[in-house]
Each structure stands twice: as structure tokens, then as C-alpha cells.
Design a protein around this motif. Structure first.
Motif, PDB file in Angstrom:
ATOM      1  N   UNK A 124       0.843  -1.196   0.000  1.00  0.00           N
ATOM      2  CA  UNK A 124       0.000   0.000   0.000  1.00  0.00           C
ATOM      3  C   UNK A 124       0.878   1.245   0.000  1.00  0.00           C
ATOM      4  N   UNK A 125       0.256   2.390  -0.293  1.00  0.00           N
ATOM      5  CA  UNK A 125       1.051   3.608  -0.434  1.00  0.00           C
ATOM      6  C   UNK A 125       1.782   3.985   0.840  1.00  0.00           C
ATOM      7  N   UNK A 126       1.076   3.846   1.976  1.00  0.00           N
ATOM      8  CA  UNK A 126       1.690   4.261   3.230  1.00  0.00           C
ATOM      9  C   UNK A 126       2.934   3.431   3.499  1.00  0.00           C
ATOM     10  N   UNK A 158       4.637   1.880   1.154  1.00  0.00           N
ATOM     11  CA  UNK A 158       5.588   2.168   0.079  1.00  0.00           C
ATOM     12  C   UNK A 158       6.450   3.379   0.424  1.00  0.00           C
TER      13      UNK A 158
END
Lengths: 563, 173
Positions: free
Chosen positions: B97-99, B101
Motif C-alpha cells: 500500500x502507499x503508506x 511504500x
């Protein structure tokens, strides 16, 4: 025992009145309450062990009048396991990172001597900016006990709706409240209900979209884990308003805890007759089933979601016909997001004008944001629409981690865009965010600092969209792949100015010609990073100036000729 | 999503799938009664029983439901949750997920690949681990996250990886 009327409901509530005071921030006369946040984040940080330690310690020390209550997400995800202690006559204290070894100290100092342990207490300036409507019970009630929900006015809205209000009146109230879809689209909920109701035919469906696929968004999970009944109640109200007797919750298989709490909640509600035939003694019947997703981001799109509910590949359909006209098995179907549902009961009990008084002119109410990334206080925050990004990041979020500098914030997940520093004072609402090149999305906000390269971020989102493209329409299937290849070429240092141009052209092509929201919004991260951070793209191009010059020369030669 | 997954018929025949698993699945389908629209639910159950969805299982489901096998495979290959390959004894999932990443999960999965000497969605030679990159599991407050089976390791750093692998390697022996 079944609840057959509003009187039955208020009787139960009176028996449990003590709980109501917990919701209002007080504790009951002589009872100390220890609330342990047991959502997914809490449990993975060891909250279960903490809970057990409290229970053992209390037993050992032979304390009376203390209850340990498992609750949902308290919202301070950065400091899990989180524990809230309510001592009568004192304001509640929230402790962060409470591990087993900290338990005796809290018991001895706070509970025995009445002196809070400052070392662990969270000093949150957050709460004065926050306003909890959708998260009103999260972190305060035990999600696995329906009586706790009933004690804080739960199912009151449903009772009033089916016994005292007409479906038209309810739809009108929801319309007047100005509530818009919280899944990101922002379509007025009342209008959606009205359209579905207006369709001919007896059989209709209401679906709750709990396929929260946006990376970095976890508010729906928190609501389902912390207050599942508020969603069930709202679905029943919706079902009554639009004439559906069946509801479906479509939930990701990746949320096992939310699934199990939902199942518990549904069976408890059935037992009390709050779901099933003749709800509150009326002739309204309603029941809810759960359908599981299987890991496909595109299933958050409503037509794809309906296909997936039918057990098929979750590919989107062309709209129209809209699901409200022709949805689940061809019947009119209304699909709403979890957070949208979480707002319904308060609108019914407190009235549309109360709700409409919160927020901005075109976006009413509050929005839950999931703050994550390079920010100090990672967690959930529910704030009125119209708050600025600066307030959200610096006051609620506690600023950027490790003293770094703010660079950009990404909203709306893979469908949204990045927002640079110059827009930090923009009031957040649906329309403003679109205007500055991003979107509300489901409310995930990822903060980035100067160490993050924006081209890599765009590449990350493109890879996500490319992987998650269902393959049904060509612009999205091939367009996202080509864009990814080009951006990959650029980041590996082999790109040219021509590549940048084709990337830009492709973004518009994919945006304008894709079938569903996924493809239409997949280029957004590239478009917005190119707009705000073009220099970072250029930095990847070997000697961009020479090429730029070359192009300029070529261009000017041409124009000379034309003269 | 649309990653092509080859069906290996030969491999299945080498190790016959236990008969009782098929009985259990059949019972589940019969108990369901109305199977309209229930394909995904049945596949979840089948994957739960068998651990993965080999060709024979897909054919079995198709016959029981009276639908084309292509339709079953179409659904299996569409959803990333379903797999046609057997899994290792332990599944290491790295949240992408972005967080996670932005807090370095891309580095973490690379280190895992090096240490285990496999790519993602592959199984180690000794059959102990499968490495997976998974979509956001929604615990962004604890990023970067690594999940081994159902145990979540919050705030993982590169130095922790050896320990994680060791914990599960010794257990497997």
C-alpha cells in the motif's frame, strides 16, 4: 426476546443508561472503565495481550468496580495499543503504546492513586478540531455487544423511520441534508435513493460497498470493526426508504476481523428482531447477507461490484443503465459506501438541518480522513468539510516526521492526484479538490516529504492501476501498460523529451476514453505530478537542456521557414 | 489482476488430491442449496480446503454447478486472492500500500527476494515460504507491514528480516 416497538427499545436503553454516559465522555458514578482499542491495528501491536494483562492485574489486586471493555479503533493508529481510562469525575485519559509491562504502573498510579501516568498519556490537541459523526461510537463501545449500541440510541433512527416516517419523507430528509457519497464519487445519496425508489417493480436491493481498495484508506474498516451496527441500521433505513427488503454487504476478504464482527452483529440483530420480518412491529421486512470480494480493486466500482456479487468476473459495465435502474440480477439496486451509511442514523434522529449546518456550501457534514505516510500522528480523523489541508496535516497530524519538510500530499489513492504546498490552505471539499487536480476519493491522505521522488510515486500508482485494470476496455488495459513502460524508461535514466511528450498525450487519451472510473482516473497521478513537479521528470532525462534546445531550434527553424 | 496463470495438469497428477477434500467441498455445495451467484463463495471455500485451486478442483466445481470450466477459470484468474499454485508452509506477505511504500516496503520486498532467492508469488525450494506482495491491508499506522500467515509484524526494518525468516524456518523443520 424481540424488540417489537420503540417502547421496548427505550426500556432496554434505560436498563443500560450507564453506557450512554460513556458516550458523552463521562463515567458512571463508581465504575472505572478501561477501554482497550481492539481493531486490526491494535491487535497486531499487541492490544490483546494488554487487555489480558489488565484483566489479570485487576483480578490479582482484587479491585472491584473496574471493567475492561474491548472497543474498536480509538483513532490514534500511530500509538497502538491505545487504552482509554475513564475515572468518575475526571476527564478521560488516553494512553498510547501501552504494552504488558506498562500495565501495573497504570493500575497502581492512575487507578489506585488517581494520578495519570504522564509518560504514556497522549496529549492530543486533535480533538477540538475533530467532529465525530460517522465515527461517533468507534473506540467507545464494544462492537461485539449489541446492547452497548442500543444503549447509545442505537436502532432508534430505524424504529422512528419504520413506525413514524414515510419513505418519501426519509428520502427528502437525506436529500435536504446534502449528504454526498463518501466513497469518493460525491453523488448525492438522497437522489440515488429517490431514483432507485422510482423504478418500477417490487424487488429492489441495497448494497453496502465495503470493498475498500484504495491503498492508504482504512476508515471503512475502522467503522465496520468499531461500530458494525450503525451500518446495518442505516442499510435497513435505506431499504425501507427505497423499497428493498434485501441488503448485501460486499466486503474485501482481506478484512477478516471486520467480517467476523459483521457476522456477529448481523446474528445479534436478527435475534432481537431488528433484522428479519416485521421490524418494530411494522410490515417492513429486511435482511442482510455478506458477499466476499477476492482481491480486485476494480470491484469498488459499482457495476463491477454487482457483477462480483453475482459470482462473476468483476468487470464494470457501461453506464447507463445505472445500477439504480438495472443492477443485481437485473433489479434496481442502490450501492452506497460504508461511511455514507454511517452518517444516515444521525441525520434521521437529529434532522437534516442539523447535518446541513456542518461543512461547506456544496459539501455537507464531516469526512473521515486516513492520515498516513510521513506524518507524526498517523490515524483517522473526522473533521467538518471545509477544513484546510494545513490544519489537517499540522494540527491534527502533528506535522511531518523527523523534522523533514512537507513536499506533497496525495489524496484519492490511485485515482487522485498530488497536491503541492501552494494549495495547503484550500478548504477541503469535493469540488475544491477536483479543481486543484486531485479528488476526495475515499479519504486516504498520504503525506510525502522532500525525500520522496514524485516520479517514483506516479510510477507506483501506475503500476497499481496497470495491475488492477480488469482488461475489459483497451484504453485502460493497454494505455496503463504503455504509460508504465514509458515512466519506467524515464526513471531508469533512458528517457527522452519525446517520451515525456508521449506520456503526457497518453494520459489524456486514457482518461478520456476508458470505460469506467478506474481507467478514467488512472492517469491522474501522472497528470498531477507532471503539473506540479515537472522538474523531477526532467531530472531523470539525461541532459534535458540540450534536447530542449534542440527542439526549440527545430521549432524556430520551422517557424522561420513559415514566415 | 489479469495475470495469466498456467494450469499444470501434469503436476496435479503426480500428487493426487485427497478424496476427502472433494467430499467436503461437495457437501458445502450441496448444503448451499441455491448456487446461483455463489461461485466466488465456493472458490473461497475450495481454496480454504485445498490451499490452492488446481485444475482438477476447478473442473470439479464446474461439473457440480453445471457451468463451463472456462467460466470457473475466468473467475479464478481474475481475482488475485485465488491461486492455482500450491503455497509454501508459510506465506510472507509484504504490504505494498502507499503508506508502506513511502516508508520503504519496496526495499523490504527486494531484501526478502534476495534472502529467499525467489521472486514474489513464488515458493522457496524447500517449500517453506511463499513470498507475496499484497495490496493495502489497511493498517497504515503500523507501516511498513509484513504479514507471515496471519501474524502482523508492524514497523518492519531491513534488520528484522533475518529474524522473521529464522522464526519460521526452525518451526518448519
Amino acid at each position: 426476546m424481540k424488540i417489537c416497538s420503540l417502547d421496548d427499545l427505550s426500556k432496554i436503553r434505560n436498563d443500560r443508561r450507564s453506557l450512554n454516559s460513556r458516550i458523552n465522555g463521562r463515567s458512571i458514578e463508581d465504575r472505572i472503565e478501561i477501554l482497550v482499542g481492539l481493531a486490526t491495528c491494535g491487535i497486531s501491536s499487541g492490544a490483546k495481550e494488554t487487555q489480558l494483562a489488565f484483566e489479570n492485574e485487576i483480578k490479582e489486586k482484587n479491585f472491584k468496580n473496574i471493567s475492561v471493555i474491548p472497543v474498536g479503533c480509538i483513532g490514534n493508529c500511530y500509538s497502538e495499543p491505545t487504552v482509554q481510562i475513564n475515572v468518575p469525575g475526571q476527564s478521560p485519559v488516553i494512553y498510547g503504546r501501552v504494552h504488558v509491562q506498562d500495565v501495573p504502573e497504570i493500575i497502581e498510579k492512575h487507578i489506585r492513586d488517581g494520578i495519570p501516568v504522564d509518560r504514556l498519556a497522549l496529549t492530543n490537541p486533535v480533538d477540538n478540531k475533530q467532529m465525530r459523526i460517522a465515527l461517533r461510537h468507534c473506540g467507545l463501545i464494544n462492537p461485539e455487544d449489541i446492547f452497548e449500541y442500543l444503549a447509545c440510541d442505537g436502532y432508534e433512527a430505524l424504529g422512528c423511520a419504520v413506525t413514524q416516517m414515510s419513505p418519501e419523507f426519509i428520502i427528502d430528509e437525506v436529500k435536504k441534508s446534502g449528504l454526498r457519497g463518501r466513497g469518493g464519487g460525491g453523488f448525492p445519496t438522497g437522489v440515488k435513493w429517490e431514483i432507485t425508489r422510482a423504478q418500477p417493480g417490487e424487488r429492489k436491493y441495497i448494497i453496502c460497498n465495503a470493498d475498500e481498495g484504495d491503498p492508504g484508506a482504512f476508515m471503512d474498516r475502522s467503522i465496520l470493526e468499531g461500530d458494525p451496527h450503525c451500518v446495518l441500521e442505516a442499510m435497513a433505513i435505506g431499504g425501507y426508504a427505497l423499497g428493498a427488503d434485501q441488503g448485501i454487504i460486499y466486503i474485501r476478504a482481506e478484512y477478516p476481523l471486520a467480517v467476523s464482527r459483521l457476522n456477529t452483529a448481523i446474528s445479534q440483530a436478527r435475534k432481537l428482531g431488528l433484522l428479519g420480518p416485521n421490524i418494530f412491529g411494522s410490515n417492513f421486512n429486511f435482511d442482510i447477507r455478506i458477499k466476499y470480494g477476492a482481491g480486485a480493486f476494480v470491484c469498488g466500482e459499482e457495476t463491477a461490484l454487482i457483477n462480483s456479487c453475482e459470482g462473476k468476473r468483476g468487470e464494470p459495465n457501461f453506464k447507463p443503465p445505472y445500477p439504480a435502474q438495472k443492477g443485481y440480477w437485473g433489479y434496481p439496486t442502490c450501492v452506497n459506501n460504508v461511511e455514507t451509511f454511517a452518517n444516515i442514523a444521525p441525520i434521521i434522529t437529529k434532522g437534516s438541518s442539523w447535518f446541513a449546518s456542518i461543512g461547506t456550501e456544496k459539501s455537507k457534514g464531516t469526512k473521515v480522513f486516513a492520515l498516513a505516510g510521513k506524518i507524526n500522528n498517523v490515524g483517522l480523523a473526522e473533521v467538518p468539510m471545509g477544513i484546510t489541508l494545513r490544519e489537517l496535516i499540522y494540527e491534527i497530524g502533528g506535522g511531518i516526521r523527523d523534522g523533514h519538510k512537507f513536499k506533497a500530499i496525495q489524496t484519492g489513492g490511485p485515482s487522485g492526484g498530488v497536491i503541492s504546498e501552494e494549495y495547503l490552505d484550500t478548504p477541503i471539499d469535493y469540488d475544491n479538490l477536483i479543481e486543484i487536480g486531485s479528488m476526495m476519493g475515499s479519504g486516504g491522505m498520504i503525506v510525502m516529504d522532500e525525500t520522496d521522488n514524485m516520479v517514483n510515486i506516479a510510477k507506483f500508482y501506475l503500476e497499481f492501476s496497470m495491475d488492477e485494470s480488469c482488461g475489459r476496455c483497451t484504453p485502460c488495459r493497454i494505455g496503463t501498460k504503455r504509460m508504465y513502460e514509458i515512466i519506467n524508461k524515464i526513471t531508469s535514466g533512458k528517457g527522452t523529451m519525446a517520451d515525456l511528450n508521449s506520456l503526457k498525450q497518453l494520459t489524456y487519451m486514457v482518461r478520456d476514453s476508458s470505460l469506467c472510473g478506474l481507467g478514467q482516473s488512472a492517469p491522474n497521478p501522472v497528470i498531477s505530478t507532471m503539473k506540479h513537479f515537472m522538474s523531477e521528470y526532467l531530472a531523470f532525462i539525461p541532459d534535458p537542456r540540450a534536447k530542449l534546445k534542440f527542439n526549440v531550434n527545430k521549432h524556430s527553424r520551422k517557424s522561420k521557414k513559415a514566415d | 489482476m489479469t495475470k495469466p496463470q498456467a494450469i499444470k495438469a501434469a503436476e496435479d497428477r503426480d500428487q493426487p488430491l485427497p478424496e476427502e477434500y472433494f467430499d467436503e467441498l461437495e457437501k458445502f455445495i450441496i448444503d448451499m442449496g441455491d448456487t446461483q451467484g455463489a461461485l466466488i463463495e465456493i472458490l473461497h471455500k475450495a481454496q480454504c480446503i485445498f490451499g490452492y485451486l488446481p485444475r482438477d478442483v476447478q473442473l470439479f466445481i464446474a461439473r457440480k454447478l453445471g457451468i463451463p470450466a472456462a467460466e470457473v477459470f475466468g473467475v479464478v484468474s481474475f481475482y488475485s486472492y485465488f491461486t492455482t499454485e500450491p503455497r509454501g508452509r508459510h506465506t510472507i506477505s509484504v504490504c505494498m500500500g502507499t503508506a508502506c511504500f513511502v516508508r520503504g516496503s519496496d526495499q523490504i520486498i527486494e531484501r526478502f527476494k534476495e534472502k529467499l532467492n525467489i521472486e514474489s508469488n513464488q515458493i522457496t525450494e524447500d517449500g517453506n515460504f511463499t513470498l507475496k506482495d499484497v495490496r493495502c491491508i489497511g493498517a497504515c499506522g503500523l507501516s511498513p507491514i509484513v504479514m507471515v500467515d496471519n501474524k502482523v509484524y508492524p514497523r518492519v526494518e531491513e534488520e528484522n528480516l533475518d529474524n522473521i525468516i529464522k522464526t519460521y524456518s526452525s518451526e518448519g523443520l
